[in-house]
Every structure is written in structure tokens, then in C-alpha cells.
Motif scaffolding. Structure first.
Motif, short mmCIF file in Angstrom:
data_model
loop_
_atom_site.label_atom_id
_atom_site.label_comp_id
_atom_site.label_asym_id
_atom_site.label_seq_id
_atom_site.Cartn_x
_atom_site.Cartn_y
_atom_site.Cartn_z
N THR A 191 47.91 23.84 -35.84
CA THR A 191 47.66 22.46 -36.26
C THR A 191 48.17 21.54 -35.14
N PRO A 192 47.31 21.23 -34.16
CA PRO A 192 47.78 20.46 -33.00
C PRO A 192 48.32 19.08 -33.33
N ASP A 193 47.86 18.48 -34.43
CA ASP A 193 48.33 17.13 -34.75
C ASP A 193 49.56 17.13 -35.65
N ALA A 194 50.20 18.29 -35.81
CA ALA A 194 51.44 18.39 -36.58
C ALA A 194 52.50 19.09 -35.72
N PRO A 195 53.09 18.37 -34.78
CA PRO A 195 53.99 19.01 -33.83
C PRO A 195 55.32 19.43 -34.44
N HIS B 136 51.20 22.94 -26.08
CA HIS B 136 51.09 24.39 -26.13
C HIS B 136 51.53 24.86 -27.50
N TRP B 137 51.25 26.11 -27.78
CA TRP B 137 51.69 26.67 -29.06
C TRP B 137 52.67 27.79 -28.82
N GLU B 138 53.54 27.94 -29.81
CA GLU B 138 54.54 29.01 -29.79
C GLU B 138 54.42 29.77 -31.10
N PRO B 139 54.55 31.08 -31.08
CA PRO B 139 54.40 31.85 -32.32
C PRO B 139 55.52 31.58 -33.31
N LYS B 140 55.13 31.49 -34.58
CA LYS B 140 56.12 31.46 -35.65
C LYS B 140 56.43 32.91 -36.02
N GLU B 141 57.36 33.08 -36.91
CA GLU B 141 57.79 34.43 -37.28
C GLU B 141 56.65 35.27 -37.86
N ALA B 142 55.66 34.64 -38.48
CA ALA B 142 54.54 35.38 -39.10
C ALA B 142 53.55 35.92 -38.06
N PHE B 143 53.55 35.39 -36.87
CA PHE B 143 52.52 35.72 -35.88
C PHE B 143 52.45 37.22 -35.57
N THR C 10 55.12 15.46 -24.68
CA THR C 10 56.00 14.30 -24.87
C THR C 10 56.54 14.32 -26.29
N ARG C 11 57.61 13.64 -26.51
CA ARG C 11 58.26 13.64 -27.82
C ARG C 11 57.53 12.78 -28.84
N ASP C 12 56.94 11.67 -28.41
CA ASP C 12 56.49 10.65 -29.36
C ASP C 12 55.00 10.62 -29.69
N ARG C 13 54.16 11.16 -28.85
CA ARG C 13 52.73 11.05 -29.14
C ARG C 13 51.97 12.25 -28.60
N PRO C 14 50.81 12.53 -29.20
CA PRO C 14 50.03 13.67 -28.73
C PRO C 14 49.51 13.44 -27.32
N THR C 15 49.39 14.49 -26.60
CA THR C 15 48.84 14.44 -25.25
C THR C 15 47.91 15.64 -25.10
N PRO C 16 47.08 15.63 -24.09
CA PRO C 16 46.24 16.81 -23.86
C PRO C 16 47.07 18.01 -23.41
N HIS C 17 48.33 17.79 -23.07
CA HIS C 17 49.18 18.85 -22.54
C HIS C 17 50.15 19.34 -23.61
N LYS D 177 53.32 27.21 -33.95
CA LYS D 177 53.71 25.80 -33.99
C LYS D 177 53.30 25.11 -32.70
N THR D 178 52.91 23.86 -32.82
CA THR D 178 52.46 23.05 -31.70
C THR D 178 53.66 22.34 -31.09
N THR D 179 53.73 22.35 -29.77
CA THR D 179 54.75 21.59 -29.07
C THR D 179 54.04 20.68 -28.07
N TRP D 180 54.27 19.39 -28.21
CA TRP D 180 53.65 18.42 -27.31
C TRP D 180 54.47 18.29 -26.04
#
Length: 96
Positions: free
Chosen positions: A33-37, A69-76, A60-67, A55-58
Motif C-alpha cells: 500500500t504505497p500511500d500508507a507509509p 521502497h518496500w520492506e517485508p513484514k513478518e508475514a512475507f 521523505t518523512r512528510d509526503r509521498p515521493t516517486p522514490h 510496508k512502504t517507506t518513503w
């Protein structure tokens, strides 16, 4: 409160039930879910409401950017192991 451990246990259990019932194909809620960092501070962690298995990691801290990435959660990884034998499909974590 969100528990990645509970999510992993629940989703792997569902996948095993689906296999026992010969339901093919069966998938988990969603991948990302890219819009739920994810944020380290629980108060700002929008990912807590996400059904994604990563999980999505932007950038920048405050707003979405094209840059982002995702990191696996424990379920992955447990889900990847569940899918592999049945389909030959392999989910991998990108190197980065």
C-alpha cells in the motif's frame, strides 16, 4: 495495536486451509500500500491500517515521493514458503 506476528500466523493459517480445500488460486489481501507509509513512531504509522504483507517507506518523512521502497513484514517470508511448493512461484526481496 498491529502485530506483524499475528498477521503472519493468520495469513499462513488461511493459506494452509485454502490448500487443504483445494482452492486454487488463493491470495492474501494485498502486497503493498504505497500511500500508507510505515513510520517508526506508532502515532504516525499509517501502515498500521494496511493489509499489505510489505510496508512502504518513503524517501521523505512528510509526503509521498516517486522514490519509495518496500520492506517485508513478518508475514512475507512464511507466505513465500507456502506459495512456493504449490506453484513454483518465488517471492524475493529486492536487493537495495
Amino acid at each position: 495495536m498491529r502485530s506483524e506476528h499475528d498477521q503472519a500466523r493468520y495469513l499462513v493459517g488461511l493459506q494452509r486451509i485454502f490448500e487443504d480445500l483445494a482452492l486454487d488460486p488463493a491470495t492474501v489481501y494485498q502486497f503493498v500500500t504505497p500511500d500508507a507509509p510505515h513510520r517508526r513512531e506508532a502515532r504516525y504509522d499509517v501502515d498500521r491500517a494496511s493489509y499489505g504483507i510489505v510496508k512502504t517507506t518513503w524517501a521523505t518523512r512528510d509526503r509521498p515521493t516517486p522514490h519509495w521502497h518496500w520492506e517485508p513484514k513478518e508475514a512475507f517470508r512464511p507466505l513465500a514458503r507456502e506459495y512456493r511448493p504449490a506453484s513454483g512461484f518465488r517471492m524475493t526481496v529486492p536487493s537495495g
